[in-house]
Design a protein around this motif. Structure first.
Motif, mmCIF file in Angstrom:
data_model
loop_
_atom_site.group_PDB
_atom_site.id
_atom_site.type_symbol
_atom_site.label_atom_id
_atom_site.label_comp_id
_atom_site.label_asym_id
_atom_site.label_seq_id
_atom_site.Cartn_x
_atom_site.Cartn_y
_atom_site.Cartn_z
ATOM 1 N N HIS A 276 0.756 -1.178 0.004
ATOM 2 C CA HIS A 276 -0.109 -0.164 0.008
ATOM 3 C C HIS A 276 0.971 1.226 0.161
ATOM 4 O O HIS A 276 2.021 1.161 0.514
ATOM 5 N N VAL B 213 3.900 8.762 4.554
ATOM 6 C CA VAL B 213 4.760 7.940 5.591
ATOM 7 C C VAL B 213 5.845 9.141 6.290
ATOM 8 O O VAL B 213 6.586 9.443 5.484
ATOM 9 N N GLY C 249 2.431 6.354 10.076
ATOM 10 C CA GLY C 249 1.285 6.721 9.236
ATOM 11 C C GLY C 249 0.367 5.288 9.016
ATOM 12 O O GLY C 249 0.740 4.333 9.125
ATOM 13 N N ASP C 250 -0.463 6.057 8.474
ATOM 14 C CA ASP C 250 -1.733 5.067 8.070
ATOM 15 C C ASP C 250 -1.368 4.208 6.853
ATOM 16 O O ASP C 250 -1.612 2.867 6.774
ATOM 17 N N ALA C 251 -0.483 4.582 5.812
ATOM 18 C CA ALA C 251 0.143 3.498 4.660
ATOM 19 C C ALA C 251 0.554 2.407 5.471
ATOM 20 O O ALA C 251 0.526 1.368 4.810
ATOM 21 N N THR C 252 1.352 2.391 6.525
ATOM 22 C CA THR C 252 2.145 1.344 6.790
ATOM 23 C C THR C 252 1.297 0.293 7.585
ATOM 24 O O THR C 252 1.623 -0.870 7.334
ATOM 25 N N ASN C 253 0.137 0.839 8.436
ATOM 26 C CA ASN C 253 -0.561 -0.001 9.033
ATOM 27 C C ASN C 253 -1.455 -0.610 7.965
ATOM 28 O O ASN C 253 -1.753 -1.910 8.059
ATOM 29 N N ILE C 254 -1.881 -0.002 6.792
ATOM 30 C CA ILE C 254 -2.917 -0.736 5.821
ATOM 31 C C ILE C 254 -1.758 -1.852 5.233
ATOM 32 O O ILE C 254 -2.349 -2.845 4.873
ATOM 33 N N ARG D 109 -1.619 -4.624 7.467
ATOM 34 C CA ARG D 109 -3.151 -5.442 7.591
ATOM 35 C C ARG D 109 -3.254 -6.245 6.202
ATOM 36 O O ARG D 109 -3.749 -7.474 6.269
ATOM 37 N N GLY E 271 -9.310 -1.925 12.148
ATOM 38 C CA GLY E 271 -8.961 -0.409 12.386
ATOM 39 C C GLY E 271 -9.453 0.342 11.396
ATOM 40 O O GLY E 271 -9.020 1.618 11.525
ATOM 41 N N LYS E 272 -10.028 -0.112 10.257
ATOM 42 C CA LYS E 272 -10.485 0.862 8.938
ATOM 43 C C LYS E 272 -11.894 1.019 9.090
ATOM 44 O O LYS E 272 -12.825 -0.078 9.213
ATOM 45 N N ASP E 273 -12.435 2.146 8.930
ATOM 46 C CA ASP E 273 -13.828 2.395 8.865
ATOM 47 C C ASP E 273 -14.444 1.875 7.531
ATOM 48 O O ASP E 273 -15.565 1.220 7.385
#
Length: 172
Positions: A86, A90, A106-111, A114, A150-152
């Motif tokens: 993704h 970051v 950042g959100d990119a690393t979490n996505i 996942r 964790g993502k809406d």
């Protein structure tokens, strides 16, 4: 698996990571056990970073498929990768021996993490946002939406099946 065989396998896998990721313009952030975290687009962001990350993943998966015979792994212990890719903003800072080469925020690393978690054995999942028009360089599954912890909102992804015969975007 015997400890010696596992250690040999990890050493072989690390050499594969150290070859394939930089070859496609990536930077290894951290290798932990049999897993690797890499970034593309550092120190300079490029338009094709999603494509280069996907190319690196394909090379890694192709090479690891051949490890089974080379490392004499028991038939009941197939060794495969599962990959999530993704892109996005970051933030990072210099790391250390414990945290890795860089510490990423950042959100990119979490996505990406996942996506890797939900990817099945030998599966490469790439977000639609990451591939964009570069998708035509690859054979992909139909697009699908995944609900991630964790993502809406669900994330739209493609499973990468291989390289396409397309060599430019205009050949699509």
């Amino acid at each position: 698996m015997e400890n010696e065989l596992y250690a040999e396998l990890l050493g072989h896998l690390r050499r594969i990571y150290l070859n394939a990721i930089p070859k496609h313009g990536g930077t290894i952030v951290q290798i932990q056990g049999d897993g690797v975290l890499a970034i593309f687009g550092y120190p300079e962001a490029r338009e094709d970073t999603g494509r280069r990350a996907t190319e690196a993943a394909l090379d890694l998966h192709d090479t690891v498929r051949r490890i089974q015979a080379e490392a004499s792994l028991p038939a009941r212990s197939p060794f495969t990768l599962h990959t999530g890719i993704h892109s996005g903003l970051v933030l990072f800072e210099e790391g250390d021996l414990v945290r890795g080469r860089f510490e990423l925020f950042g959100d990119a690393t979490n996505i990406a993490s996942r996506l890797s978690d939900v990817a099945e054995a030998d599966e490469i999942l790439v977000s639609e946002e990451t591939l964009g028009p570069e998708r035509y360089f690859f054979r992909t599954s139909e697009r699908r939406s995944l609900a991630l912890k964790g993502k809406d909102n669900p994330i739209t992804v493609y499973r990468i099946l291989g390289r396409a015969t397309t060599s430019t975007r205009s050949e699509e």
